[in-house]
Write a protein that holds these residues in place. Structure first.
Motif, PDB file in Angstrom:
ATOM      1  N   ARG A 110       0.822  -1.222   0.000  1.00 41.71           N
ATOM      2  CA  ARG A 110       0.000   0.000   0.000  1.00 41.71           C
ATOM      3  C   ARG A 110       0.858   1.276   0.000  1.00 41.71           C
ATOM      4  O   ARG A 110       0.554   2.239   0.703  1.00 41.71           O
ATOM      5  CB  ARG A 110      -0.927   0.023   1.219  1.00 41.71           C
ATOM      6  N   ILE A 111       1.899   1.299  -0.836  1.00 40.42           N
ATOM      7  CA  ILE A 111       2.748   2.496  -0.848  1.00 40.42           C
ATOM      8  C   ILE A 111       2.596   3.314  -2.128  1.00 40.42           C
ATOM      9  O   ILE A 111       3.295   4.309  -2.305  1.00 40.42           O
ATOM     10  CB  ILE A 111       4.240   2.129  -0.672  1.00 40.42           C
ATOM     11  N   PHE A 112       1.698   2.933  -3.019  1.00 44.92           N
ATOM     12  CA  PHE A 112       1.638   3.558  -4.350  1.00 44.92           C
ATOM     13  C   PHE A 112       1.583   5.081  -4.286  1.00 44.92           C
ATOM     14  O   PHE A 112       2.411   5.771  -4.881  1.00 44.92           O
ATOM     15  CB  PHE A 112       0.438   3.017  -5.131  1.00 44.92           C
ATOM     16  N   ARG A 113       0.602   5.631  -3.560  1.00 43.73           N
ATOM     17  CA  ARG A 113       0.451   7.086  -3.516  1.00 43.73           C
ATOM     18  C   ARG A 113       1.548   7.760  -2.694  1.00 43.73           C
ATOM     19  O   ARG A 113       1.737   8.965  -2.778  1.00 43.73           O
ATOM     20  CB  ARG A 113      -0.925   7.451  -2.953  1.00 43.73           C
ATOM     21  N   ARG A 114       2.267   6.981  -1.893  1.00 47.17           N
ATOM     22  CA  ARG A 114       3.340   7.539  -1.073  1.00 47.17           C
ATOM     23  C   ARG A 114       4.713   7.329  -1.699  1.00 47.17           C
ATOM     24  O   ARG A 114       5.740   7.629  -1.100  1.00 47.17           O
ATOM     25  CB  ARG A 114       3.304   6.892   0.318  1.00 47.17           C
ATOM     26  N   PHE A 115       4.725   6.814  -2.925  1.00 48.53           N
ATOM     27  CA  PHE A 115       5.994   6.488  -3.570  1.00 48.53           C
ATOM     28  C   PHE A 115       6.805   7.739  -3.886  1.00 48.53           C
ATOM     29  O   PHE A 115       6.274   8.738  -4.382  1.00 48.53           O
ATOM     30  CB  PHE A 115       5.741   5.713  -4.860  1.00 48.53           C
ATOM     31  N   ARG A 116       8.098   7.678  -3.583  1.00 51.62           N
ATOM     32  CA  ARG A 116       9.056   8.714  -3.946  1.00 51.62           C
ATOM     33  C   ARG A 116      10.297   8.027  -4.504  1.00 51.62           C
ATOM     34  O   ARG A 116      10.780   7.052  -3.919  1.00 51.62           O
ATOM     35  CB  ARG A 116       9.471   9.552  -2.720  1.00 51.62           C
ATOM     36  N   PRO A 117      10.839   8.517  -5.623  1.00 50.86           N
ATOM     37  CA  PRO A 117      12.062   7.916  -6.173  1.00 50.86           C
ATOM     38  C   PRO A 117      13.228   8.037  -5.188  1.00 50.86           C
ATOM     39  O   PRO A 117      13.410   9.075  -4.562  1.00 50.86           O
ATOM     40  CB  PRO A 117      12.329   8.753  -7.433  1.00 50.86           C
TER      41      PRO A 117
END
Length: 222
Positions: A110-117
């Protein structure tokens, strides 16, 4: 969510009943709410069912679209960028991964919207690059989700990495990457259910790398 937090004694009958309701045409979210409440599943267990359990008909139809890794050589490959990279980063971080009923590997953190490169994004892309080097497509298109943070910056980085590796193709951060991806001709590299259902040929790029190159065994539905 940690693997040991999954209660297989509850998940086994829950998955069975969830499949039954889906096969009878019940809406996916409503069926999950009923099953989750009935078995008192926590959010991680509900996520596993939602992303991993499908009817036999759905699973067979999707499996029929999966191409082997050798099929991408010399073909146009359309990569669902965030879908692939997030799944591979989860593998690198040893987060839980799921081998779903339809034989696609999916991230359940559940990290999709919290993803950062991060630096791990480069590590994930290096894994992709290695596979593309062994089975070079004639053209690679990477589509990223523009609304996600730093997607433009990530697109520029991947474009540079592809140029350095002499991978022919392009990278785009699209406002509606799903629609853009489906509009292009070629083999789709994604584990997104909507994309799989609306495509004719699909390659589970992240799943192949995870299972065949990293030798990681994803969680199986009980």
């Amino acid at each position: 969510m940690r693997i040991h937090a999954l209660r297989k004694d509850l998940l086994r009958p829950a998955a069975r009943d969830f499949r039954f309701l889906l096969s009878r045409g019940y809406p996916r979210k409503s069926a999950l709410l009923f099953i989750g409440n009935h078995f008192q599943l926590h959010q991680g267990e509900r996520d596993l069912l939602y992303r991993g359990v499908f009817t036999g008909e759905q699973s067979m139809a999707r499996c029929a679209k999966i191409v082997r890794v050798g099929a991408i050589k010399g073909e146009k490959l359309i990569i669902d960028g965030h879908n692939v990279l997030i799944t591979l980063e989860s593998a690198i971080k040893r987060r839980p991964l799921l081998l779903a009923d339809d034989n696609f590997v999916r991230d359940i953190s559940r990290i999709f919207r919290r993803f950062r490169p991060t630096d791990r994004t480069k590590a994930a892309w290096t894994l992709v690059e290695g596979l593309l080097s062994d089975y070079p497509p004639c053209h690679v298109t990477v589509l990223l989700d523009a609304p996600l943070p730093k997607s433009g910056e990530l697109a520029a980085r991947i474009r540079q990495w592809m140029k350095h590796a002499e991978i022919k193709g392009d990278v785009t951060a699209a406002a509606r990457p799903e629609s853009s991806l489906l509009a292009l001709e070629g083999i789709k590299a994604s584990a997104d259910s909507v994309i799989i259902d609306r495509s004719t040929r699909v390659f589970d790029l992240a799943g192949h790398i995870i299972r065949r190159r990293l030798h990681i065994k994803p969680i199986l539905i009980p």
